[in-house]
Design a protein around this motif. Structure first.
Motif, PDB file in Angstrom:
ATOM      1  N   GLY A 228       0.834  -1.200   0.000  1.00 40.57           N
ATOM      2  CA  GLY A 228       0.000   0.000   0.000  1.00 40.57           C
ATOM      3  C   GLY A 228       0.861   1.238   0.000  1.00 40.57           C
ATOM      4  N   PRO A 229       0.265   2.364   0.363  1.00 41.83           N
ATOM      5  CA  PRO A 229       1.017   3.616   0.370  1.00 41.83           C
ATOM      6  C   PRO A 229       2.166   3.587   1.375  1.00 41.83           C
ATOM      7  CG  PRO A 229      -1.347   4.012   0.642  1.00 41.83           C
ATOM      8  CD  PRO A 229      -1.134   2.545   0.735  1.00 41.83           C
ATOM      9  N   ILE A 230       3.269   4.155   0.994  1.00 36.99           N
ATOM     10  CA  ILE A 230       4.438   4.244   1.859  1.00 36.99           C
ATOM     11  C   ILE A 230       4.296   5.490   2.723  1.00 36.99           C
ATOM     12  CG2 ILE A 230       6.952   4.480   1.946  1.00 36.99           C
ATOM     13  CD1 ILE A 230       5.964   1.801   0.754  1.00 36.99           C
ATOM     14  N   GLN A 231       4.500   5.336   4.020  1.00 30.84           N
ATOM     15  CA  GLN A 231       4.451   6.461   4.947  1.00 30.84           C
ATOM     16  C   GLN A 231       5.846   6.650   5.533  1.00 30.84           C
ATOM     17  OE1 GLN A 231       2.017   5.860   8.427  1.00 30.84           O
ATOM     18  NE2 GLN A 231       1.906   8.034   8.840  1.00 30.84           N
ATOM     19  N   ARG A 232       6.398   7.846   5.317  1.00 27.26           N
ATOM     20  CA  ARG A 232       7.713   8.189   5.860  1.00 27.26           C
ATOM     21  C   ARG A 232       7.549   9.368   6.813  1.00 27.26           C
ATOM     22  NH1 ARG A 232       8.964   7.077   0.341  1.00 27.26           N
ATOM     23  NH2 ARG A 232      10.557   5.468   0.156  1.00 27.26           N
TER      24      ARG A 232
ATOM     25  N   MET B  74      13.830  15.082   0.624  1.00 31.77           N
ATOM     26  CA  MET B  74      13.554  13.789   1.257  1.00 31.77           C
ATOM     27  C   MET B  74      12.834  12.854   0.291  1.00 31.77           C
ATOM     28  SD  MET B  74      15.092  14.270   3.971  1.00 31.77           S
ATOM     29  CE  MET B  74      14.729  12.795   4.867  1.00 31.77           C
ATOM     30  N   PRO B  75      13.022  11.528   0.488  1.00 33.01           N
ATOM     31  CA  PRO B  75      12.375  10.557  -0.409  1.00 33.01           C
ATOM     32  C   PRO B  75      10.851  10.680  -0.366  1.00 33.01           C
ATOM     33  CG  PRO B  75      13.936   9.463   1.052  1.00 33.01           C
ATOM     34  CD  PRO B  75      13.839  10.879   1.505  1.00 33.01           C
ATOM     35  N   TYR B  76      10.247  10.443  -1.508  1.00 35.48           N
ATOM     36  CA  TYR B  76       8.800  10.494  -1.631  1.00 35.48           C
ATOM     37  C   TYR B  76       8.373   9.437  -2.633  1.00 35.48           C
ATOM     38  CZ  TYR B  76       4.171  12.010  -3.081  1.00 35.48           C
ATOM     39  OH  TYR B  76       2.839  12.039  -3.394  1.00 35.48           O
ATOM     40  N   THR B  77       7.298   8.734  -2.307  1.00 29.55           N
ATOM     41  CA  THR B  77       6.754   7.723  -3.195  1.00 29.55           C
ATOM     42  C   THR B  77       5.370   8.172  -3.640  1.00 29.55           C
ATOM     43  OG1 THR B  77       7.910   6.022  -1.942  1.00 29.55           O
ATOM     44  CG2 THR B  77       6.182   5.281  -3.425  1.00 29.55           C
TER      45      THR B  77
END
Length: 135
Positions: free
Chosen positions: A49-53, A74-77
Motif C-alpha cells: 500500500g502507500p508508503i508512509q515516511r 527527502m524521499p517520496y513515493t
C-alpha cells in the motif's frame, strides 16, 4: 579517418566527464545551512500500500527556506506521504516516531519549529510553529 576517430574519442571523454560531474554535483541535505541532523525515522512496513515516511530532524537556528528545501530533498513515493518535523537543536527531540496522530510524544511539541509534509497527491505544505503560536 584518423581525425574522425580522435574527434569521436574526445567527444566520448567529454560526455563521460559531463555525466560524472553532473551526477556528483547534485545538491543534497549536506549542502544546506542549519546543521540538520536526523534523530528519528519511521517507515511503514506495508509494501503493498502507500508508503508512509516520517522524520524528526534537528536544526540550528530558524532557516525556514532551508527547512523547506530539506523537505523537498527527502524521499517520496507516489501515493505515499512524507512528513518531516523540524526541532530546535538546543531542545529535546523525539528518538522514536510512530504512525498515526500524534507521531511522537507531545512533550516534544514545544521544541518543534516546523513541519513539512507531502501528501498522496504530491501537494506540499510547510507550517511554522505547528504546535504553538507563530514565531
Amino acid at each position: 579517418m584518423k581525425n574522425k576517430k580522435i574527434i569521436f574519442l574526445v567527444l566520448i571523454v567529454l560526455t563521460l566527464g559531463f555525466i560524472i560531474y553532473d551526477s556528483t554535483s547534485i545538491p543534497g541535505v549536506d549542502d544546506l545551512e542549519g546543521n540538520f541532523k536526523e534523530v528519528a525515522v519511521y517507515r511503514n512496513e506495508n509494501n503493498t500500500g502507500p508508503i508512509q515516511r516520517i522524520y524528526a530532524v534537528t536544526i540550528e537556528g530558524r532557516a525556514w527556506d532551508e527547512m523547506e528545501k530539506y523537505g523537498n530533498l527527502m524521499p517520496y513515493t507516489k501515493y505515499g506521504t512524507t512528513t518531516v518535523y523540524f526541532f530546535d537543536a538546543s531542545k529535546p527531540a523525539p528518538a522514536t516516531l510512530v504512525p498515526g496522530e500524534p507521531n511522537f510524544d507531545p512533550t516534544f511539541n514545544a521544541g518543534c519549529l516546523a513541519v513539512y509534509s507531502k501528501d498522496q497527491n504530491g501537494e506540499v505544505s510547510f507550517k511554522k510553529s505547528p504546535f504553538s503560536a507563530p514565531l
